[in-house]
Design an enzyme around this catalytic site. Structure first.
Site, PDB file in Angstrom:
ATOM      1  N   ARG A 296      25.558  38.706  25.571  1.00  0.00           N
ATOM      2  CA  ARG A 296      26.377  39.588  26.393  1.00  0.00           C
ATOM      3  C   ARG A 296      26.491  40.965  25.777  1.00  0.00           C
ATOM      4  O   ARG A 296      27.104  41.849  26.384  1.00  0.00           O
ATOM      5  CB  ARG A 296      27.789  38.990  26.478  1.00  0.00           C
ATOM      6  CG  ARG A 296      28.205  38.542  27.863  1.00  0.00           C
ATOM      7  CD  ARG A 296      29.598  37.997  27.748  1.00  0.00           C
ATOM      8  NE  ARG A 296      30.229  37.817  29.020  1.00  0.00           N
ATOM      9  CZ  ARG A 296      30.156  36.694  29.747  1.00  0.00           C
ATOM     10  NH1 ARG A 296      29.451  35.685  29.326  1.00  0.00           N
ATOM     11  NH2 ARG A 296      30.792  36.615  30.892  1.00  0.00           N
TER      12      ARG A 296
ATOM     13  N   LYS B 210      25.018  33.178  37.952  1.00  0.00           N
ATOM     14  CA  LYS B 210      24.239  32.701  36.798  1.00  0.00           C
ATOM     15  C   LYS B 210      24.466  31.211  36.570  1.00  0.00           C
ATOM     16  O   LYS B 210      23.532  30.435  36.435  1.00  0.00           O
ATOM     17  CB  LYS B 210      24.638  33.433  35.508  1.00  0.00           C
ATOM     18  CG  LYS B 210      24.500  34.932  35.548  1.00  0.00           C
ATOM     19  CD  LYS B 210      24.890  35.554  34.212  1.00  0.00           C
ATOM     20  CE  LYS B 210      26.352  35.393  33.851  1.00  0.00           C
ATOM     21  NZ  LYS B 210      27.291  36.214  34.624  1.00  0.00           N
TER      22      LYS B 210
ATOM     23  N   ARG C  63      39.745  28.772  37.170  1.00  0.00           N
ATOM     24  CA  ARG C  63      39.757  29.380  35.836  1.00  0.00           C
ATOM     25  C   ARG C  63      40.889  30.390  35.737  1.00  0.00           C
ATOM     26  O   ARG C  63      41.148  31.133  36.669  1.00  0.00           O
ATOM     27  CB  ARG C  63      38.432  30.101  35.582  1.00  0.00           C
ATOM     28  CG  ARG C  63      37.323  29.168  35.197  1.00  0.00           C
ATOM     29  CD  ARG C  63      35.980  29.841  35.193  1.00  0.00           C
ATOM     30  NE  ARG C  63      35.938  31.137  34.522  1.00  0.00           N
ATOM     31  CZ  ARG C  63      34.823  31.827  34.311  1.00  0.00           C
ATOM     32  NH1 ARG C  63      33.658  31.334  34.703  1.00  0.00           N
ATOM     33  NH2 ARG C  63      34.846  32.979  33.712  1.00  0.00           N
TER      34      ARG C  63
ATOM     35  N   ARG D 142      36.474  42.505  33.539  1.00  0.00           N
ATOM     36  CA  ARG D 142      35.208  41.856  33.191  1.00  0.00           C
ATOM     37  C   ARG D 142      34.022  42.686  33.681  1.00  0.00           C
ATOM     38  O   ARG D 142      32.990  42.775  33.021  1.00  0.00           O
ATOM     39  CB  ARG D 142      35.165  40.442  33.777  1.00  0.00           C
ATOM     40  CG  ARG D 142      35.969  39.455  32.909  1.00  0.00           C
ATOM     41  CD  ARG D 142      36.431  38.245  33.668  1.00  0.00           C
ATOM     42  NE  ARG D 142      35.365  37.397  34.125  1.00  0.00           N
ATOM     43  CZ  ARG D 142      35.537  36.415  35.025  1.00  0.00           C
ATOM     44  NH1 ARG D 142      36.727  36.202  35.536  1.00  0.00           N
ATOM     45  NH2 ARG D 142      34.527  35.674  35.380  1.00  0.00           N
TER      46      ARG D 142
ATOM     47  N   ARG E 241      36.820  31.626  43.705  1.00  0.00           N
ATOM     48  CA  ARG E 241      36.005  30.640  42.987  1.00  0.00           C
ATOM     49  C   ARG E 241      36.840  29.492  42.419  1.00  0.00           C
ATOM     50  O   ARG E 241      37.932  29.685  41.906  1.00  0.00           O
ATOM     51  CB  ARG E 241      35.269  31.327  41.832  1.00  0.00           C
ATOM     52  CG  ARG E 241      34.480  30.362  40.970  1.00  0.00           C
ATOM     53  CD  ARG E 241      33.395  31.057  40.211  1.00  0.00           C
ATOM     54  NE  ARG E 241      33.882  31.822  39.077  1.00  0.00           N
ATOM     55  CZ  ARG E 241      33.077  32.446  38.237  1.00  0.00           C
ATOM     56  NH1 ARG E 241      31.766  32.407  38.397  1.00  0.00           N
ATOM     57  NH2 ARG E 241      33.568  33.140  37.232  1.00  0.00           N
TER      58      ARG E 241
HETATM   59  P1  ADP Z   1      31.445  34.911  33.927  1.00  0.00           P
HETATM   60  O1  ADP Z   1      29.964  34.930  33.842  1.00  0.00           O
HETATM   61  O2  ADP Z   1      31.963  34.378  35.226  1.00  0.00           O
HETATM   62  O3  ADP Z   1      32.092  36.219  33.548  1.00  0.00           O
HETATM   63  P2  ADP Z   1      31.649  33.093  31.600  1.00  0.00           P
HETATM   64  O4  ADP Z   1      32.056  31.698  31.881  1.00  0.00           O
HETATM   65  O5  ADP Z   1      30.238  33.326  31.217  1.00  0.00           O
HETATM   66  O6  ADP Z   1      32.082  33.924  32.879  1.00  0.00           O
HETATM   67  O7  ADP Z   1      32.579  33.714  30.452  1.00  0.00           O
HETATM   68  C1  ADP Z   1      33.988  33.695  30.537  1.00  0.00           C
HETATM   69  C2  ADP Z   1      34.602  34.500  29.398  1.00  0.00           C
HETATM   70  O8  ADP Z   1      34.268  33.892  28.123  1.00  0.00           O
HETATM   71  C3  ADP Z   1      34.134  35.948  29.266  1.00  0.00           C
HETATM   72  O9  ADP Z   1      34.827  36.828  30.137  1.00  0.00           O
HETATM   73  C4  ADP Z   1      34.404  36.221  27.778  1.00  0.00           C
HETATM   74  O10 ADP Z   1      35.753  36.460  27.544  1.00  0.00           O
HETATM   75  C5  ADP Z   1      34.033  34.898  27.119  1.00  0.00           C
HETATM   76  N1  ADP Z   1      32.604  34.848  26.730  1.00  0.00           N
HETATM   77  C6  ADP Z   1      31.637  34.047  27.280  1.00  0.00           C
HETATM   78  N2  ADP Z   1      30.437  34.268  26.728  1.00  0.00           N
HETATM   79  C7  ADP Z   1      30.626  35.244  25.798  1.00  0.00           C
HETATM   80  C8  ADP Z   1      29.771  35.932  24.906  1.00  0.00           C
HETATM   81  N3  ADP Z   1      28.447  35.674  24.866  1.00  0.00           N
HETATM   82  N4  ADP Z   1      30.309  36.876  24.099  1.00  0.00           N
HETATM   83  C9  ADP Z   1      31.610  37.158  24.127  1.00  0.00           C
HETATM   84  N5  ADP Z   1      32.484  36.560  24.952  1.00  0.00           N
HETATM   85  C10 ADP Z   1      32.012  35.616  25.787  1.00  0.00           C
END
Ligand code: ADP
Length: 210
Positions: free
Chosen positions: A88, A13, A153, A164, A122
């Protein structure tokens, strides 16, 4: 174009969002990146989010909804935006519907084995936000696109990834149906090369008339 990217962690994404943002000159809004910035800066939000993010859980809906609502109110979002990692959960999607009208939801699909391998290897660029893989970096300490510093990360490890994925299946997957019912969902196979996926993403955007 007002769009969201859906898909499991590691589906690509963010990678696609960075490219769409550059091509169309509209901001990429990544809640994950915003939370990581807050964590790095040690703000109240960052402190509250850190243990949740590191465990692969979800930050409470009201917090992320507030962050996104504020961000979308800024003038650079008038012409369009790309949401990456938000919504999400169904409550997040419902709240979003109250302050933004979307043109498109692109769901990037990917198999679990591919995801775990991608995420474990990654690395991220601190400057342009792009995701890279150790295989392509071949030991380089700088981003090949912009020269920025490369880092890993804290939530990109196998154990957290499994959680996740579980959270994704339980809480985020229902959004595929949510946007399908709204008639704006397009599925794109993410188990391919970045450029091939991007070509399809651009075709979908052009078909929508930007
Ligand atoms: P990825 O798509 O690789 O899982 P992101 O960078 O989008 O990672 O998100 C990393 C972390 O940040 C998530 O695992 C969560 O803990 C938190 N997070 C990100 N966006 C949201 C959201 N919309 N609602 C709740 N937690 C979020």
């Amino acid at each position: 174009m007002k769009m969201v990217f859906l898909g499991p962690p590691g589906a690509g994404k963010g990678t696609q969002a960075v490219r769409v943002s550059e091509r169309y000159g509209i901001p990429q809004i990544s809640t994950g990146a915003m939370l990581r910035e807050a964590m790095a800066a040690g703000t109240e939000l960052g402190k509250a989010a850190k243990s949740i993010v590191d465990a692969g859980g979800l930050v409470p809906d009201d917090i992320v909804i507030g962050i996104v609502r504020e961000r979308l109110a800024r003038p650079d979002c008038k012409r369009g935006f790309i949401l990456d990692g938000f919504p999400r959960t169904v409550p997040q999607a419902e709240a979003l519907g109250g302050f933004a009208s979307l043109d498109l939801a692109v769901n990037i699909t990917s198999g679990e084995d591919v995801i775990v391998e991608r995420i474990a290897g990654r690395r991220m660029c601190r400057k342009c936000g792009d995701a890279l893989h150790v295989k392509t970096l071949k030991g380089a300490a700088q981003c090949p696109r912009c020269g920025g510093e490369i880092y890993q990360r804290t939530d990109d490890n196998e154990e957290t990834v499994r959680n996740r994925l579980k959270v994704y299946n339980e809480q985020t997957k229902p959004l595929i149906d949510f946007y399908s019912r709204k008639g704006i969902l397009v599925n794109i196979d993410g188990d391919r090369e970045i450029d091939g996926i991007f070509k399809d993403v651009v075709a979908v955007i052009e078909a929508k008339g930007r």
